[in-house]
Design an enzyme around this catalytic site. Structure first.
Site, PDB file in Angstrom:
ATOM      1  N   THR A  14      -3.184  -6.770  -0.600  1.00 11.08           N
ATOM      2  CA  THR A  14      -2.574  -6.250  -1.816  1.00 11.08           C
ATOM      3  C   THR A  14      -1.823  -7.318  -2.605  1.00 11.08           C
ATOM      4  O   THR A  14      -1.526  -8.399  -2.108  1.00 11.08           O
ATOM      5  CB  THR A  14      -1.605  -5.098  -1.488  1.00 11.08           C
ATOM      6  OG1 THR A  14      -0.507  -5.615  -0.730  1.00 11.08           O
ATOM      7  CG2 THR A  14      -2.296  -3.986  -0.715  1.00 11.08           C
ATOM      8  N   ASP A  15      -1.485  -6.933  -3.820  1.00 11.12           N
ATOM      9  CA  ASP A  15      -0.648  -7.790  -4.649  1.00 11.12           C
ATOM     10  C   ASP A  15       0.807  -7.347  -4.494  1.00 11.12           C
ATOM     11  O   ASP A  15       1.122  -6.497  -3.650  1.00 11.12           O
ATOM     12  CB  ASP A  15      -1.101  -7.755  -6.105  1.00 11.12           C
ATOM     13  CG  ASP A  15      -1.041  -6.368  -6.736  1.00 11.12           C
ATOM     14  OD1 ASP A  15      -0.361  -5.465  -6.179  1.00 11.12           O
ATOM     15  OD2 ASP A  15      -1.665  -6.176  -7.795  1.00 11.12           O
ATOM     16  N   LEU A  16       1.674  -7.879  -5.302  1.00 18.22           N
ATOM     17  CA  LEU A  16       3.103  -7.592  -5.210  1.00 18.22           C
ATOM     18  C   LEU A  16       3.420  -6.103  -5.391  1.00 18.22           C
ATOM     19  O   LEU A  16       4.378  -5.598  -4.820  1.00 18.22           O
ATOM     20  CB  LEU A  16       3.856  -8.427  -6.254  1.00 18.22           C
ATOM     21  CG  LEU A  16       5.363  -8.435  -6.192  1.00 18.22           C
ATOM     22  CD1 LEU A  16       5.863  -8.943  -4.840  1.00 18.22           C
ATOM     23  CD2 LEU A  16       5.919  -9.311  -7.314  1.00 18.22           C
TER      24      LEU A  16
END
Length: 132
Positions: A14-16
């Site tokens: 995932t991203d942030l």
């Protein structure tokens, strides 16, 4: 015939914001294709060692429909769209429960020594007959 492959979204996917990074869907469908090939009895390591032949992706058409999130359990369905002696076209759908998140049509070819295109292995052509 449809092959199903399950996976869980990890933090590293995932991203942030906790949303699956777009390129990781390609990794998910690659894993599912590898498991599909294994499930139909094709040993890719043996194929490379004995025939110096490997599968490569020639084309990917993809649509991102919804976001997968950290800790989601996803299922990748893989089915044959078209098979010819020289290429295999697969449809792959990534779902969370019944919700479609990502769909792709992937064209695979086989290459031999020097990266030259070759016919798909006879073993695969016997298992997946030509046509769509």
């Amino acid at each position: 015939m449809t092959h199903r492959f399950s996976l869980r979204v990890y933090y590293e996917d995932t991203d942030l914001a906790g949303i699956v990074y777009y390129a990781n869907y390609l990794k998910f469908i690659e894993r599912a294709r590898s498991e599909w090939v294994r499930s139909i009895g094709i040993d890719q390591a043996r194929m490379k060692a004995e025939d110096n032949t490997v599968f490569v992706v020639r084309r990917v058409e993809a649509d991102y429909l919804r976001s997968a999130l950290f800790d989601d359990v996803l299922v990748v369905d893989t089915s044959v769209f078209l098979a010819t002696p020289a290429r295999l076209v697969l449809d792959q759908i990534v779902r969370r429960k019944e919700e479609k998140l990502f769909v792709a049509r992937v064209t695979l070819v086989a290459v031999g020594a020097g990266g030259r295109a070759v016919r798909l292995p006879a073993e695969l052509r016997r298992i997946v007959p030509a046509g769509g």
